[in-house]
Design a protein around this motif. Structure first.
Motif: not given
Length: 290
Positions: A265-266, A268-270, A272-273
Motif C-alpha cells: 500500500q505504501y 503504491q502511494l509513493r 503515485q507521489e
C-alpha cells in the motif's frame, strides 16, 4: 546506488523481520565454475541443502563437518537459475538462505520493470542530426515519448521546437519528425522518456544504467520487500518502519501477509507521489505513445 547496494539494504530489512538469520561461514579454498567439492572454514555450520556464495546458489548433497568439505549434487552448481561463478578464498558462504541474494536482484529487476508506465526514464540527448528529406530522426529503442525538443545552432544557441510529432519507424521503434523550419546546420537536443533499462546486474548503477532516479530507490525497496516477505511463511514477524528507515518499537507479532500488504500500500502511494512530481517537473510537455 548500485544494484548490489540496494540488495544489501533489502536483505537487511527482510532479515530484520525474521526471528532467525541464516548461518554463515567462509570458503577456505577457492573454487572455479566447475568445482564440485568445496571447503569451508566451519563445517559445523553447514547442512545439506543450498548454500549461496556471491550470487550463485549451490545444492549440497553431503557435508563432512570435521573437514568442512562439501560435496555438490550433480548439476548442483548454478541452482535455481543462478550462474556458476569463480569464488575466492574467504568468500562468504550463506547456508540455506531464506532470502537468496540472487532472488533479491531478480526482484529488484521486476520492481524496476513495474515502475513503468506510472514512472518512466528520462534522459537528455544532445547532438542529434536530422535525416533529410524529410526532417526525421530515429529515436533510441527504449524511448516511448519525448518531453522537450530544442534546435542547437553551431554558435551554441538553443531554440525550442514546438511543432513535431512521433510516428512508428518501418523497422520498429519511433521516428521524431520536425514540422517547423529549423536551420540546416542545427542539431537537436531532446529529453526522451520511456522504459527503464532492465535486466540490471549487481554491479550496475540504478540511475546511470537503469534510469531510476535516486529518490525512487525507496519505492523499489518497498516492492521488493513486500513481494519477498509475502513469499515466506514466518511464524513470527516484527514490523520495522521501512519508510522512516529506522526500527520501530516491538509490537504484537503479525503475519507476513499483513506486513507485505502494508508495504505494498505504501509502495503504491509513493509511486503515485513520485509520478506527480515527475509530471510537474516536465511542465506538461511530455508526449507519449503508450
Amino acid at each position: 546506488m548500485l544494484v548490489s547496494e540496494l540488495a544489501d539494504v533489502c536483505e537487511e530489512t527482510l532479515y530484520s523481520l525474521a526471528e532467525t538469520r541464516a548461518k554463515m561461514t567462509s570458503l577456505s579454498e577457492p573454487a572455479d565454475t566447475a568445482s564440485v567439492n568445496l571447503r569451508v572454514s566451519d563445517g559445523q555450520l553447514v547442512d545439506r541443502g543450498f548454500v549461496e556464495i556471491g550470487y550463485e546458489l549451490i545444492q549440497v548433497s553431503k557435508v563432512d563437518r570435521n573437514s568442512g568439505r562439501l560435496t555438490v549434487l550433480p548439476r548442483g552448481r548454478g541452482a535455481r537459475g543462478t550462474t556458476p561463478a569463480v569464488h575466492l578464498l574467504g568468500d562468504t558462504v550463506t547456508v540455506n538462505p531464506a532470502f537468496p541474494r540472487s532472488g533479491i536482484v531478480r526482484e529488484i529487476n521486476d520492481a524496476v520493470r513495474s515502475l513503468y508506465p506510472t514512472l518512466f526514464r528520462t534522459q537528455r540527448i544532445a547532438g542529434i542530426s536530422l535525416v533529410e528529406p524529410p526532417d526525421v530522426t530515429p529515436l533510441p529503442e527504449w524511448m516511448t515519448g519525448v518531453a522537450d525538443v530544442r534546435a542547437v545552432t553551431p554558435d551554441g544557441r538553443e531554440h525550442p521546437v514546438n511543432r513535431y510529432r512521433l510516428r512508428d519507424a518501418p523497422g520498429g521503434g519511433l521516428l521524431l519528425e520536425i514540422l517547423e523550419c529549423i536551420p540546416r546546420e542545427a542539431t537537436l537536443t531532446l529529453t526522451g522518456i520511456g522504459h527503464f533499462a532492465v535486466p540490471l546486474r549487481p554491479e550496475d548503477d540504478l540511475t546511470t544504467v537503469g534510469g531510476v532516479l535516486d529518490e525512487w530507490t525507496d519505492i523499489v525497496r518497498l516492492r521488493v520487500c513486500s513481494v519477498l516477505a509475502a513469499s515466506m511463511d514466518f511464524a513470527r514477524l516484527r514490523t520495522d518502519s521501512i519508510e522512516a528507515g529506522g526500527r520501530a518499537d516491538r509490537i504484537q507479532p503479525v503475519s507476513a501477509s499483513q506486513v507485505s500488504k502494508s508495504w505494498m500500500q505504501y509502495y503504491q502511494l509513493r509511486k503515485q507521489e513520485a509520478r506527480n512530481q515527475l509530471l510537474n517537473s516536465l511542465n506538461g510537455r511530455a508526449r507519449f505513445t503508450y
